[in-house]
Design an enzyme around this catalytic site. Structure first.
Site, PDB file in Angstrom:
ATOM      1  N   ASP A  21       0.833  -1.204   0.000  1.00 53.44           N
ATOM      2  CA  ASP A  21       0.000   0.000   0.000  1.00 53.44           C
ATOM      3  C   ASP A  21       0.868   1.254   0.000  1.00 53.44           C
ATOM      4  O   ASP A  21       1.971   1.255   0.546  1.00 53.44           O
ATOM      5  CB  ASP A  21      -0.902  -0.021   1.245  1.00 53.44           C
ATOM      6  CG  ASP A  21      -2.039   0.973   1.136  1.00 53.44           C
ATOM      7  OD1 ASP A  21      -2.286   1.489   0.022  1.00 53.44           O
ATOM      8  OD2 ASP A  21      -2.696   1.234   2.157  1.00 53.44           O
ATOM      9  N   HIS A  38       2.866   3.378  -8.977  1.00 47.41           N
ATOM     10  CA  HIS A  38       2.700   1.941  -9.260  1.00 47.41           C
ATOM     11  C   HIS A  38       3.940   1.386  -9.971  1.00 47.41           C
ATOM     12  O   HIS A  38       4.377   0.275  -9.699  1.00 47.41           O
ATOM     13  CB  HIS A  38       1.450   1.696 -10.109  1.00 47.41           C
ATOM     14  CG  HIS A  38       0.173   2.061  -9.409  1.00 47.41           C
ATOM     15  ND1 HIS A  38      -0.090   1.680  -8.118  1.00 47.41           N
ATOM     16  CD2 HIS A  38      -0.914   2.784  -9.806  1.00 47.41           C
ATOM     17  CE1 HIS A  38      -1.284   2.140  -7.757  1.00 47.41           C
ATOM     18  NE2 HIS A  38      -1.798   2.817  -8.755  1.00 47.41           N
ATOM     19  N   THR A  67     -10.649  -6.690  -5.595  1.00 49.32           N
ATOM     20  CA  THR A  67     -11.951  -6.582  -6.267  1.00 49.32           C
ATOM     21  C   THR A  67     -12.412  -5.114  -6.209  1.00 49.32           C
ATOM     22  O   THR A  67     -12.947  -4.576  -7.180  1.00 49.32           O
ATOM     23  CB  THR A  67     -12.985  -7.470  -5.538  1.00 49.32           C
ATOM     24  OG1 THR A  67     -12.441  -8.786  -5.442  1.00 49.32           O
ATOM     25  CG2 THR A  67     -14.300  -7.522  -6.273  1.00 49.32           C
ATOM     26  N   GLU A  68     -12.158  -4.482  -5.054  1.00 55.90           N
ATOM     27  CA  GLU A  68     -12.597  -3.091  -4.862  1.00 55.90           C
ATOM     28  C   GLU A  68     -11.822  -2.123  -5.768  1.00 55.90           C
ATOM     29  O   GLU A  68     -12.330  -1.060  -6.120  1.00 55.90           O
ATOM     30  CB  GLU A  68     -12.419  -2.679  -3.391  1.00 55.90           C
ATOM     31  CG  GLU A  68     -13.361  -3.383  -2.407  1.00 55.90           C
ATOM     32  CD  GLU A  68     -12.986  -4.837  -2.086  1.00 55.90           C
ATOM     33  OE1 GLU A  68     -11.825  -5.244  -2.345  1.00 55.90           O
ATOM     34  OE2 GLU A  68     -13.864  -5.564  -1.599  1.00 55.90           O
ATOM     35  N   TRP A  70     -11.364  -2.248  -8.794  1.00 53.93           N
ATOM     36  CA  TRP A  70     -12.050  -2.024 -10.086  1.00 53.93           C
ATOM     37  C   TRP A  70     -12.781  -0.680 -10.085  1.00 53.93           C
ATOM     38  O   TRP A  70     -13.080  -0.127 -11.134  1.00 53.93           O
ATOM     39  CB  TRP A  70     -13.058  -3.136 -10.388  1.00 53.93           C
ATOM     40  CG  TRP A  70     -12.439  -4.455 -10.762  1.00 53.93           C
ATOM     41  CD1 TRP A  70     -12.512  -5.617 -10.069  1.00 53.93           C
ATOM     42  CD2 TRP A  70     -11.675  -4.758 -11.951  1.00 53.93           C
ATOM     43  NE1 TRP A  70     -11.824  -6.619 -10.728  1.00 53.93           N
ATOM     44  CE2 TRP A  70     -11.308  -6.123 -11.887  1.00 53.93           C
ATOM     45  CE3 TRP A  70     -11.246  -4.007 -13.054  1.00 53.93           C
ATOM     46  CZ2 TRP A  70     -10.550  -6.749 -12.871  1.00 53.93           C
ATOM     47  CZ3 TRP A  70     -10.495  -4.636 -14.047  1.00 53.93           C
ATOM     48  CH2 TRP A  70     -10.152  -5.991 -13.944  1.00 53.93           C
ATOM     49  N   ARG A  72     -11.684   2.141  -9.077  1.00 51.62           N
ATOM     50  CA  ARG A  72     -10.795   3.303  -9.248  1.00 51.62           C
ATOM     51  C   ARG A  72     -11.034   3.939 -10.629  1.00 51.62           C
ATOM     52  O   ARG A  72     -11.618   3.307 -11.503  1.00 51.62           O
ATOM     53  CB  ARG A  72      -9.336   2.842  -9.146  1.00 51.62           C
ATOM     54  CG  ARG A  72      -9.008   2.452  -7.739  1.00 51.62           C
ATOM     55  CD  ARG A  72      -7.535   2.380  -7.513  1.00 51.62           C
ATOM     56  NE  ARG A  72      -7.303   2.164  -6.097  1.00 51.62           N
ATOM     57  CZ  ARG A  72      -6.131   2.241  -5.508  1.00 51.62           C
ATOM     58  NH1 ARG A  72      -5.062   2.511  -6.216  1.00 51.62           N
ATOM     59  NH2 ARG A  72      -6.009   2.041  -4.214  1.00 51.62           N
ATOM     60  N   LEU A 132      10.968 -20.338  -4.386  1.00 50.60           N
ATOM     61  CA  LEU A 132       9.839 -19.551  -3.885  1.00 50.60           C
ATOM     62  C   LEU A 132       8.611 -19.705  -4.794  1.00 50.60           C
ATOM     63  O   LEU A 132       8.746 -19.764  -6.016  1.00 50.60           O
ATOM     64  CB  LEU A 132      10.271 -18.071  -3.880  1.00 50.60           C
ATOM     65  CG  LEU A 132       9.199 -17.047  -3.538  1.00 50.60           C
ATOM     66  CD1 LEU A 132       8.876 -17.081  -2.052  1.00 50.60           C
ATOM     67  CD2 LEU A 132       9.653 -15.635  -3.947  1.00 50.60           C
ATOM     68  N   ARG A 189       1.679  -5.053   6.218  1.00 55.06           N
ATOM     69  CA  ARG A 189       1.024  -3.984   5.455  1.00 55.06           C
ATOM     70  C   ARG A 189       1.894  -2.733   5.523  1.00 55.06           C
ATOM     71  O   ARG A 189       2.299  -2.310   6.592  1.00 55.06           O
ATOM     72  CB  ARG A 189      -0.374  -3.671   5.975  1.00 55.06           C
ATOM     73  CG  ARG A 189      -1.040  -2.587   5.131  1.00 55.06           C
ATOM     74  CD  ARG A 189      -2.480  -2.327   5.472  1.00 55.06           C
ATOM     75  NE  ARG A 189      -3.053  -1.450   4.455  1.00 55.06           N
ATOM     76  CZ  ARG A 189      -4.276  -1.549   3.965  1.00 55.06           C
ATOM     77  NH1 ARG A 189      -5.087  -2.466   4.413  1.00 55.06           N
ATOM     78  NH2 ARG A 189      -4.716  -0.715   3.040  1.00 55.06           N
ATOM     79  N   ARG A 195      -5.229  -1.859   8.476  1.00 57.50           N
ATOM     80  CA  ARG A 195      -6.448  -2.526   8.010  1.00 57.50           C
ATOM     81  C   ARG A 195      -6.083  -3.817   7.302  1.00 57.50           C
ATOM     82  O   ARG A 195      -4.980  -3.967   6.804  1.00 57.50           O
ATOM     83  CB  ARG A 195      -7.158  -1.642   6.967  1.00 57.50           C
ATOM     84  CG  ARG A 195      -8.016  -0.551   7.489  1.00 57.50           C
ATOM     85  CD  ARG A 195      -8.878  -0.004   6.347  1.00 57.50           C
ATOM     86  NE  ARG A 195      -8.075   0.587   5.281  1.00 57.50           N
ATOM     87  CZ  ARG A 195      -7.576   1.819   5.302  1.00 57.50           C
ATOM     88  NH1 ARG A 195      -7.790   2.601   6.328  1.00 57.50           N
ATOM     89  NH2 ARG A 195      -6.859   2.267   4.286  1.00 57.50           N
ATOM     90  N   SER A 197      -8.382  -5.019   4.833  1.00 56.48           N
ATOM     91  CA  SER A 197      -8.910  -4.748   3.485  1.00 56.48           C
ATOM     92  C   SER A 197      -9.308  -6.000   2.700  1.00 56.48           C
ATOM     93  O   SER A 197      -8.909  -6.157   1.544  1.00 56.48           O
ATOM     94  CB  SER A 197      -7.905  -3.922   2.673  1.00 56.48           C
ATOM     95  OG  SER A 197      -7.652  -2.707   3.302  1.00 56.48           O
TER      96      SER A 197
HETATM   97  C1  FPP Z   1      -1.700   0.275  -3.393  1.00 55.71           C
HETATM   98  O1  FPP Z   1      -1.271   1.605  -3.471  1.00 55.71           O
HETATM   99  C2  FPP Z   1      -1.257  -0.523  -4.521  1.00 55.71           C
HETATM  100  C3  FPP Z   1      -2.068  -1.078  -5.462  1.00 55.71           C
HETATM  101  C4  FPP Z   1      -3.518  -0.927  -5.496  1.00 55.71           C
HETATM  102  C5  FPP Z   1      -1.551  -1.869  -6.552  1.00 55.71           C
HETATM  103  C6  FPP Z   1      -0.270  -2.597  -6.263  1.00 55.71           C
HETATM  104  C7  FPP Z   1       0.406  -2.704  -7.553  1.00 55.71           C
HETATM  105  C8  FPP Z   1       1.735  -2.736  -7.755  1.00 55.71           C
HETATM  106  C9  FPP Z   1       2.764  -2.778  -6.701  1.00 55.71           C
HETATM  107  C10 FPP Z   1       2.261  -2.705  -9.122  1.00 55.71           C
HETATM  108  C11 FPP Z   1       1.545  -3.537 -10.133  1.00 55.71           C
HETATM  109  C12 FPP Z   1       1.534  -4.977  -9.822  1.00 55.71           C
HETATM  110  C13 FPP Z   1       2.023  -5.928 -10.617  1.00 55.71           C
HETATM  111  C14 FPP Z   1       1.908  -7.357 -10.175  1.00 55.71           C
HETATM  112  C15 FPP Z   1       2.677  -5.636 -11.895  1.00 55.71           C
HETATM  113  P1  FPP Z   1      -2.394   2.698  -3.541  1.00 55.71           P
HETATM  114  O2  FPP Z   1      -2.583   3.057  -4.976  1.00 55.71           O
HETATM  115  O3  FPP Z   1      -3.622   2.243  -2.843  1.00 55.71           O
HETATM  116  O4  FPP Z   1      -1.707   3.862  -2.752  1.00 55.71           O
HETATM  117  P2  FPP Z   1      -2.424   4.991  -1.885  1.00 55.71           P
HETATM  118  O5  FPP Z   1      -3.146   4.292  -0.762  1.00 55.71           O
HETATM  119  O6  FPP Z   1      -1.279   5.814  -1.421  1.00 55.71           O
HETATM  120  O7  FPP Z   1      -3.343   5.730  -2.810  1.00 55.71           O
END
Ligand code: FPP
Length: 247
Positions: A21, A38, A67-68, A70, A72, A132, A189, A195, A197
């Site tokens: 996160d 990302h 699932t949630e 989606w 965004r 792994l 986390r 959380r 989540s």
């Molecule tokens: C949470 O940060 C992260 C995600 C929802 C996506 C995690 C994805 C990656 C690490 C990269 C893509 C994955 C792969 C497997 C290629 P957030 O966007 O919720 O951050 P915030 O809470 O600060 O907004």
């Protein structure tokens, strides 16, 4: 001065699960769009997978898309899916080089076709690796998973393959997406949120929880080691008393 504990290689957890996160906040701190976070998150992911292999973890489960998620903004979802396709196709040879087997949990059929195809190819190409196991949770939510397991057990009851009295923890385990994957001993986390989540609710019944303020793109294999060292200092009692454990 007290000495800093070091990792005990004889007490490595078999399975660590991570909620990655903070990518969005990391991007904001750098004055950039969320997708920039990302993209940097993928670099952390790579580093942490490498670290997990070096430490000797057997399973690492990463919450890559819930699932949630989606819900965004469409552009962010599309960019994440593209990042997923690019990362998987680019990294598959690295996974093989490091003896990493790829698996997924979640509603993979709900992903765009090219994502699903790329994942299937990577799973096939890495299926004989014995180091792994990297489990990507994609379009995953624990409540969805539990409902699917209940439906599949109900179907077995309807077909007289299972009687109601046979329904126990083991049967639930076998009908979850994580069948054949041990429960995580440790859940991490990042980003200072405390959380769960909708992540692995059944499987973390007895997991140790570790929260760090680091945002995911700043999290590295050294931080994974730190979390495992912290876990190794804890006493896991599973409902027993300390005295019972010492016997
Ligand atoms: C949470 O940060 C992260 C995600 C929802 C996506 C995690 C994805 C990656 C690490 C990269 C893509 C994955 C792969 C497997 C290629 P957030 O966007 O919720 O951050 P915030 O809470 O600060 O907004």
């Amino acid at each position: 001065m007290e000495e800093k504990p070091v990792i005990n290689l004889e007490k490595i957890p078999e399975h660590v699960a991570i909620i990655m996160d903070g990518n969005g906040r990391w991007a904001k701190e750098h004055g950039k769009a969320r997708i920039f976070g990302h993209k940097h998150g993928v670099l952390s992911l790579r580093n942490v997978v490498e670290g997990a292999g070096e430490i000797g973890l057997k399973f690492l489960t990463l919450y890559a898309f819930s699932t949630e998620n989606w819900n965004r903004p469409k552009v962010e979802v599309a960019a994440l899916m593209q990042l997923l396709v690019n990362t998987i196709s680019k990294e598959v040879s690295e996974l093989n080089k490091n003896n990493v087997r790829l698996l997924t949990i979640g509603d993979i059929k709900s992903l765009p076709n090219n994502c699903e195809r790329e994942l299937e190819k990577a799973i096939e190409k890495t299926k004989n690796n014995t180091g792994l196991t990297l489990v990507l949770a994609l379009s995953y939510s624990s409540k969805w998973e539990i409902i699917e397991a209940v439906k599949s057990i109900a179907k077995k009851v309807e077909n007289n393959e299972v009687s109601i009295n046979d329904i126990d923890e083991k049967l639930m385990d076998e009908n979850l997406q994580t069948a054949l994957i041990p429960d995580p001993e440790l859940l991490i986390r990042t980003s200072g949120e405390h959380r769960i989540s909708n992540y692995l609710l059944w499987q973390i019944a007895y997991s140790e929880l570790y929260f760090t303020n680091k945002l995911w793109p700043d999290f590295s294999k050294e931080d994974l080691v730190e979390a495992i060292v912290d876990y190794q200092q804890r006493e896991r009692r599973f409902g027993l008393t300390s005295e019972q454990l010492k016997k």
